[in-house]
Design an enzyme around this catalytic site. Structure first.
Site, PDB file in Angstrom:
ATOM      1  N   HIS A  85     -10.956  50.896   5.529  1.00 13.07           N
ATOM      2  CA  HIS A  85     -10.202  49.883   6.266  1.00 13.07           C
ATOM      3  C   HIS A  85     -11.103  48.821   6.891  1.00 13.07           C
ATOM      4  CE1 HIS A  85     -10.550  52.580   9.932  1.00 13.07           C
ATOM      5  NE2 HIS A  85     -10.530  51.432  10.562  1.00 13.07           N
ATOM      6  N   ASP A 220     -11.162  57.467   3.696  1.00 14.24           N
ATOM      7  CA  ASP A 220     -11.350  56.152   4.322  1.00 14.24           C
ATOM      8  C   ASP A 220     -12.827  55.719   4.315  1.00 14.24           C
ATOM      9  OD1 ASP A 220     -11.020  53.821   5.728  1.00 14.24           O
ATOM     10  OD2 ASP A 220      -9.755  54.698   7.293  1.00 14.24           O
ATOM     11  N   SER A 656     -14.794  52.548  14.086  1.00 12.39           N
ATOM     12  CA  SER A 656     -14.422  52.783  12.694  1.00 12.39           C
ATOM     13  C   SER A 656     -15.626  52.595  11.795  1.00 12.39           C
ATOM     14  CB  SER A 656     -13.333  51.803  12.269  1.00 12.39           C
ATOM     15  OG  SER A 656     -12.104  52.242  12.758  1.00 12.39           O
TER      16      SER A 656
END
Ligand code: ARG
Length: 721
Positions: A85, A220, A656
């Protein structure tokens, strides 16, 4: 007596436990006590191996990736791991309907196949404590004056400590709400290339249904590489650039994980507000969060409708959609958790304790009553502000149209020159190109119609732009009828020069105020923008200045109130490098439910739903998993492929892509999410329920190697068995 002793011991260890997992520590200021606790929990590295002022250390492998993520260097040739992402926008931009890397995945077989991007990465060079310098220049100032002076002082320090010729950028970060100031010096590298990514069905497996939740089965991750000029220095993209030779890179562990294993996470948590006032909690749960969620609901609905219909539109809107959806679910969950755990009540209790201590101390005694008044003064306008940001200018067309107020200002302001006009028009012209590339007119037109009506009904009448709705009614019909707004939006989209190249180019060649003021899109945007910015934005500035002032004093007071605790406090996240440490750990989210600390390929097969928008997977993946073709990535205990795992680490958005690192300094996973049960983590850390959700590095490597055929990438890594 004995019993008393026991309770003391117990409470100390309880305190220690929560202290151990909560905390986003500054690696530079890692106190001996915190470091000792890390060692007690299992860390085998020395302090110098973690962070050293002039020798290479682990911190040199941690980078700011793009605009708001973390990445890590994993090979001697500048290979980067981060989340899918985080690479999403770059992957979508590199894709076309014919070469759809977002959909099908992509692995460069050699460096020549790597794809240039517009991304950059930043390495932390050093950190300087400049607290006294800044505080000296702010002496005696408060409120708006202090806010203004502080930003001027920081801007001048940033400028003085930066050097464009070396891509050195310094950003001073106010910590502890402006009680401490550290200058973070970075070096930016701008040649970053896409090396690999799994198909979106893997990289975003579970979509928004699973987002912010455990158990999770999302792959991810994405892979990039940073390049330098021949001299090893930052350089603009050039074919002949060289893969960077990093100071440090992380080895990768293939060893199995156990419940309780040490885990630390390095990276760039964006923002937390752990000392938010009770007033702030109340405003969030009463007004700010529900309004944002309601408006995003509508925008997402109209975007999704168009994305479903056409793969080209899906590619065009995917990245923006994902970003809106991500925080739509976050703020909805945050509200629920804040209410569920009565964070308001907890904050009020802490404030009462503070007030009792502050009695008779002139610097602190009045803070909370003044703070409350500041919130009371702002509260009536807070919904309006959400409508401006998330509703009216949640429309991409209106966002762009509002930027044309600069052009109008240049056209009508006395004293503005032809040069000023040209500059403003050229900037708008450039912005329009970017805007058009991302614009989907159908969804946007629906959004404009919907938010115009919602504003009318939801925001108190005396705050409406003067005359706006009256004119709308006269020209298009009743204000409680959807058709009125639909006709109006249709006219805007049909007639604005923004979509009409001929009209737009004529305007750019010969800009005049009358044409701009007569444009229907500009008219709409300008009505709301001017109304808000002239009447309510100044109130908001007053409010934020006061909020900053009382927040700073509250924190200063807290540290004075308990000097022992103050020594062990960590500053709120400010998108500066932090380390958090904890353990791999299972949990009980609610009565009778137990969550294991890992997920496996078995769960992927359970969730898999052919053809589904969120739970589909490549046929090859299903085949390999059914055959249990896990190769060297299999977990020996589970006899399965471990996909995700959870840890007690304290992280937030910005982390992230962060590396999850074991006690020997090896990469065991990538952090990519927080769990639903602790979504109030920005405002209150829950020591029992907070978990970080990570993709296991063995699953990442399996996807690259077995699913993607990217053996060349695996070869570059230093694998630890
Ligand atoms: N919640 C994740 C984060 O903020 C992002 C996940 C993106 N996926 C999505 N379905 N929108 O780091």
């Amino acid at each position: 007596m004995k019993k008393l002793l026991l309770t003391i011991v117990l409470s100390v260890s309880l305190f220690f436990k929560s202290f151990a997992d909560e905390g986003m520590w500054l690696p530079l200021l890692l106190g001996q006590q915190v470091y000792n606790d890390m060692v007690k929990k299992g860390l085998k590295l020395t302090k110098d191996q973690l962070y050293h002022i002039n020798k290479a250390s682990l911190k040199d492998a941690i980078i700011i990736f793009g605009g708001g993520c973390t990445g890590e260097i994993v090979s001697a040739e500048g290979l980067i791991f981060t989340n899918h992402h985080c690479g999403y926008d770059a992957i979508a931009s590199a894709s076309t309907v014919e070469h759809n890397y977002l959909q099908n995945g992509f692995y460069a077989k050699n460096k020549g196949e790597e794809i240039p991007t517009t991304l950059s990465v930043q390495f932390l060079v050093r950190i300087d404590d400049i607290t006294s310098q800044v505080l000296d220049s702010l002496k005696g100032l408060s409120g708006a004056e202090r806010v203004q002076r502080q930003s001027a002082v920081l801007a001048s320090i940033n400028k003085r400590m930066s050097d464009a010729t070396q891509n050195i950028e310094t950003r001073v970060s106010p910590l502890f709400k402006g009680n401490q100031f550290l200058a973070f010096v970075y070096q930016r590298y701008t040649d970053v290339r896409l090396v690999g990514a799994p198909p979106e069905s893997v990289g975003k497996f579970g979509g928004d249904t699973d987002n912010w939740e455990w158990p999770r089965h999302t792959g991810d991750f994405s892979v990039f590489r940073v390049y330098t000029g021949a001299d090893g220095k930052p350089a603009k993209y050039a074919e002949g650039n060289m893969p960077m030779k990093p100071k440090w890179y992380l080895p990768v562990s293939l060893r199995p994980l156990k419940d309780g294993d040490f885990a630390m996470i390095w990276g760039y948590p964006g923002s937390t507000n752990r000392y938010e006032s009770s007033y702030g909690i109340q405003l969030a749960t009463d007004i700010n969060n529900p309004t944002l969620v309601k408006l995003r609901d509508v925008r997402l609905k109209y975007m999704f409708e168009e994305m479903k219909k056409d793969p080209a539109i899906k590619l065009q809107l995917a990245s923006s959609y994902a970003g809106i959806a991500n925080y739509w679910k976050f703020y909805d969950g945050e509200t629920k958790q804040l209410l569920k755990y009565d964070i308001l009540g907890q904050k009020k209790k802490a404030e009462e304790k503070f007030n009792a201590w502050a009695k008779g101390k002139p610097e602190y005694a009045g803070i909370f009553s003044d703070w409350g008044k500041a919130y009371e003064a702002w509260r009536p306008y807070s919904k309006h502000r959400q409508y401006i940001n998330e509703g009216i200018f949640g429309s991409p067309l209106m966002g762009f149209a509002a930027s044309l107020t600069q052009v109008e200002a240049a056209l009508v302001k006395t004293g503005s020159t032809a040069g000023d006009v040209r500059k403003a028009v050229d900037a708008a012209n450039k912005q329009r190109t970017t805007f058009l590339a991302g614009e989907n007119k159908l969804s946007d037109e629906h959004i404009v119609a919907a938010v115009a009506r919602m504003f009318y009904e939801d925001v108190v009448k005396d705050q409406h732009p003067v005359g706006f709705y009256g004119t709308l009614k006269n020209n298009y019909g009743a204000l409680d009828d959807d058709n009125t707004y639909k006709k109006y939006a249709a006219d805007i989209f049909k007639n604005t020069m923004i979509f009409d190249d001929a009209k737009w180019n004529a305007f750019v060649a010969n800009p005049d105020a009358i044409t701009l003021q007569g444009d229907p899109a500009y008219n709409f945007a300008n009505a709301f923008y001017t109304n808000y910015s002239s009447k309510y934005a100044p109130l908001y500035s007053q409010f934020t200045a006061k909020n900053a002032e009382y927040g700073r004093l509250y924190l200063k007071g807290i540290m004075e109130m308990d000097p022992v605790k103050a020594k062990m406090m960590y500053p709120d996240a400010t998108f500066t490098m932090r380390v958090s440490y904890g353990n791999v750990k299972s949990y009980r989210p609610r009565d009778a439910v137990f969550y294991d600390y890992v997920t496996t390929s078995k769960g992927i097969l359970e969730k898999y739903k052919a053809g589904d928008y969120e739970f589909d997977l490549p046929a090859k993946q299903i085949e390999l998993l059914k055959k249990k073709d896990f190769g060297q990535y299999m977990d020996p205990t589970r006899k399965d492929l471990v996909v995700g795992f959870i840890t007690t680490n304290d992280i937030t958005g910005g982390n992230s892509g962060s590396p999850v690192i074991n006690n020997r300094g090896e990469l065991i996973g990538l952090a990519f999410d927080g769990n639903y049960e602790a979504l109030s983590h920005k405002l209150a850390f829950d020591k029992d329920l907070n978990r970080t959700i990570n993709v296991d590095i063995r699953y990442v490597l399996w996807c690259i190697d077995k699913l993607g055929g990217g053996a060349n990438i695996i070869k570059e890594l230093k694998l630890m068995k």
